[in-house]
Design an enzyme around this catalytic site. Structure first.
Site, short mmCIF file in Angstrom:
data_model
loop_
_atom_site.label_atom_id
_atom_site.label_comp_id
_atom_site.label_asym_id
_atom_site.label_seq_id
_atom_site.Cartn_x
_atom_site.Cartn_y
_atom_site.Cartn_z
N VAL A 14 -2.25 52.23 -26.54
CA VAL A 14 -2.06 51.07 -27.41
C VAL A 14 -0.58 50.84 -27.68
O VAL A 14 -0.10 49.70 -27.66
CB VAL A 14 -2.84 51.23 -28.72
CG1 VAL A 14 -2.59 50.04 -29.64
CG2 VAL A 14 -4.33 51.36 -28.44
N GLY A 15 0.17 51.92 -27.91
CA GLY A 15 1.60 51.76 -28.16
C GLY A 15 2.31 51.12 -26.98
O GLY A 15 3.17 50.24 -27.15
N GLY A 16 1.97 51.54 -25.77
CA GLY A 16 2.53 50.91 -24.58
C GLY A 16 2.15 49.45 -24.50
O GLY A 16 2.96 48.59 -24.10
N LYS A 104 -8.73 53.96 -37.49
CA LYS A 104 -9.92 53.78 -38.31
C LYS A 104 -10.32 55.07 -39.05
O LYS A 104 -10.77 55.03 -40.19
CB LYS A 104 -11.10 53.27 -37.49
CG LYS A 104 -11.57 54.16 -36.34
CD LYS A 104 -10.92 53.78 -35.05
CE LYS A 104 -11.40 54.59 -33.86
NZ LYS A 104 -10.70 54.20 -32.62
N VAL A 131 -10.63 48.13 -36.19
CA VAL A 131 -12.05 47.79 -36.02
C VAL A 131 -12.19 46.77 -34.90
O VAL A 131 -11.60 45.69 -34.95
CB VAL A 131 -12.64 47.22 -37.33
CG1 VAL A 131 -14.09 46.81 -37.12
CG2 VAL A 131 -12.53 48.25 -38.45
N GLY A 133 -11.12 46.52 -31.85
CA GLY A 133 -10.03 46.22 -30.93
C GLY A 133 -9.40 44.86 -31.14
O GLY A 133 -8.83 44.56 -32.19
N ILE A 135 -10.84 41.93 -31.42
CA ILE A 135 -11.64 40.92 -32.12
C ILE A 135 -11.11 40.78 -33.55
O ILE A 135 -11.06 41.77 -34.28
CB ILE A 135 -13.13 41.32 -32.16
CG1 ILE A 135 -13.64 41.61 -30.74
CG2 ILE A 135 -13.96 40.24 -32.82
CD1 ILE A 135 -15.04 42.21 -30.70
N LYS A 204 -15.68 52.58 -38.52
CA LYS A 204 -15.46 51.13 -38.48
C LYS A 204 -16.38 50.39 -39.44
O LYS A 204 -15.94 49.48 -40.16
CB LYS A 204 -15.66 50.63 -37.04
CG LYS A 204 -14.62 51.17 -36.07
CD LYS A 204 -14.98 50.86 -34.63
CE LYS A 204 -13.95 51.42 -33.66
NZ LYS A 204 -14.36 51.24 -32.24
#
Length: 435
Positions: A14-16, A104, A131, A133, A135, A204
């Site tokens: 995610v950081g990338g 989460k 929660v 991703g 969306i 979540k």
């Protein structure tokens, strides 16, 4: 306007993705926000990776040093877990930094402490990516549905489990075989417990429940039941009866209190949620004014999740000079209105049930089972003999009308005590999702 500077904790998947989104969509983001968002500092175990992904940022070895830097306005926490991540988030808040997190587990277990400190320090904690991703369901619950009294939420919020159940239905494969395939494809971890036993979905739905009903986050109240014990026969039988089996996170406000639970669930195949397959996520919200709304999309992945993280960065940047009372409250309701409420134990929930019973194939057995259910006030909607097995054993499938779970469990104990019943009864809850 002056640029917003962020410090990034963690440059994994995610950081990338966050670094990529901020780089590739820099001009579009500036058009919307009216200023630049720059990564000025990163903390990751791999200094070479940090230099490659964020060449303009300074690599910092100690996360506690990063969160105190004068050239960081917002800290983005993407470490995950509740160890160093919790310490870093609390230190960032104490240092007057705003926080964006996709964690989460951290929020479901320590959110009350984190939000209270943020209120005290007049900083924002945003968590859209925690929660579902990419969306934007957190924004929908906090802002888009603010005129409504939310009645219930039901969500497919773990892509790994949804992929496994989809494959079991489509191919008739056993759970262990599909799990191995999910691990090979990278959808499941080497240790998949967090996903397949409902913990991820539980974190979540706990967060969404707090936003929906104005309660403190309370993961301890969430019932967890995963998919590892599901048999492909039950998925097949459910489909024959017009249902799909999904791992749902469910929270509902009832006269008894708040239900908060994660478990495999039969859903009528005509419902939109029943047709969400593969690794996709979807969340259904029922509210008094708008009725049913559905939020569908990628629940994980580098760029979808990074999209949510960057959206939070934009939101904070727009409100960075506002006082607490002029911002959207962390848990949707004003802090003084976030109040503890009663949570309903599983014995007291009301649901319908799918029961699969293995019995000796002889006269009178069905009648005995029906009588034991009726004794506890459990009404049968359908009762079907599915197959005759070896050793003169037969399988029957029972669908019940809506009833209190305690009554079903009492009846099942009596049924399993019968000499003619050869194995524990399989129970799967059913939800009509009809509002």
């Amino acid at each position: 306007m002056q640029a917003i500077n962020i410090g990034l904790l963690g440059l994994g998947t995610v950081g990338g993705g966050v670094a990529e989104v901020l780089r590739d969509n820099q001009a579009e983001i500036a058009r919307r926000l009216g200023r630049q968002i720059n990564i000025t500092a990163v903390c990751d175990l791999n200094a070479e990776r940090a230099a490659q992904l964020c060449p303009q940022a300074e690599w910092v070895a100690n996360p506690m040093d990063l969160v105190q830097r004068a050239d960081v306005d917002i800290v983005v926490e993407l470490f995950g877990g509740t160890g160093i991540a919790k310490e870093a988030v609390l230190n960032a808040i104490n240092s007057g930094k705003h926080v964006v997190t996709a964690n989460k587990k951290l929020l479901a277990e320590y959110g009350n402490e984190i939000f209270a400190l943020a209120e005290q320090k007049n900083v924002m904690v945003q968590f859209e990516a925690a929660v579902a991703g990419g969306i934007p369901v957190i924004k929908a619950l906090r802002e888009g549905l603010a005129a409504n009294r939310i009645q219930s939420i039901a969500g497919i919020i773990n892509g790994t489990s949804n992929f496994i159940l989809s494959e079991m239905r489509e191919k008739g494969s056993a759970f262990k075989d599909v799990l191995a395939e999910a691990q090979r494809l990278g959808y499941a971890e080497a240790d998949p417990t967090f996903d397949i036993e409902g913990h991820d979905a539980g974190h979540k739905i706990t967060i969404m429940s707090a936003l929906a009903f104005g309660t403190p986050v309370n993961f301890g109240a969430c019932y967890l039941e995963g998919i590892s014990r599901l048999d492909s026969r039950d998925i097949k039988y459910a489909e024959e009866l017009g249902y799909r089996v999904k791992l749902l996170g469910i929270t509902r406000k009832t006269d008894k209190g708040i239900e908060l639970r994660v478990h495999p669930t039969l859903i009528p195949e005509c419902r939109l949620l029943a047709n969400v397959n593969g690794v996709m996520n979807a969340v259904r919200v029922q509210a008094d004014m708008v009725g049913e709304t559905l939020y569908y999309g990628a629940g994980a992945g580098a760029l979808p999740t990074a999209s949510a993280v960057v959206a939070d960065l934009i939101d904070i940047s727009r409100l960075i000079t506002a006082d607490t009372e002029n911002r959207v409250p962390h848990l949707a309701f004003q802090p003084s209105q976030v109040q503890a409420q009663n949570f309903v134990g599983m014995d007291d929930i009301t649901s319908s049930y799918y029961l699969r019973v293995q019995v000796t194939d002889k006269a009178g057995v069905l009648g005995t089972i029906a009588n034991l259910l009726a004794k506890e006030g459990v009404s049968i909607e359908a009762l079907i003999q599915k197959a005759v097995l070896d050793n003169n054993q037969a399988e029957i499938v029972i669908l019940t009308h809506s009833t209190v779970e305690r009554n079903v469990k009492t009846a099942l104990r009596a049924i399993e005590a019968l000499d003619s019943v050869g194995a524990p009864v399989t129970l799967i809850r059913m939800e009509s999702l009809n509002g």
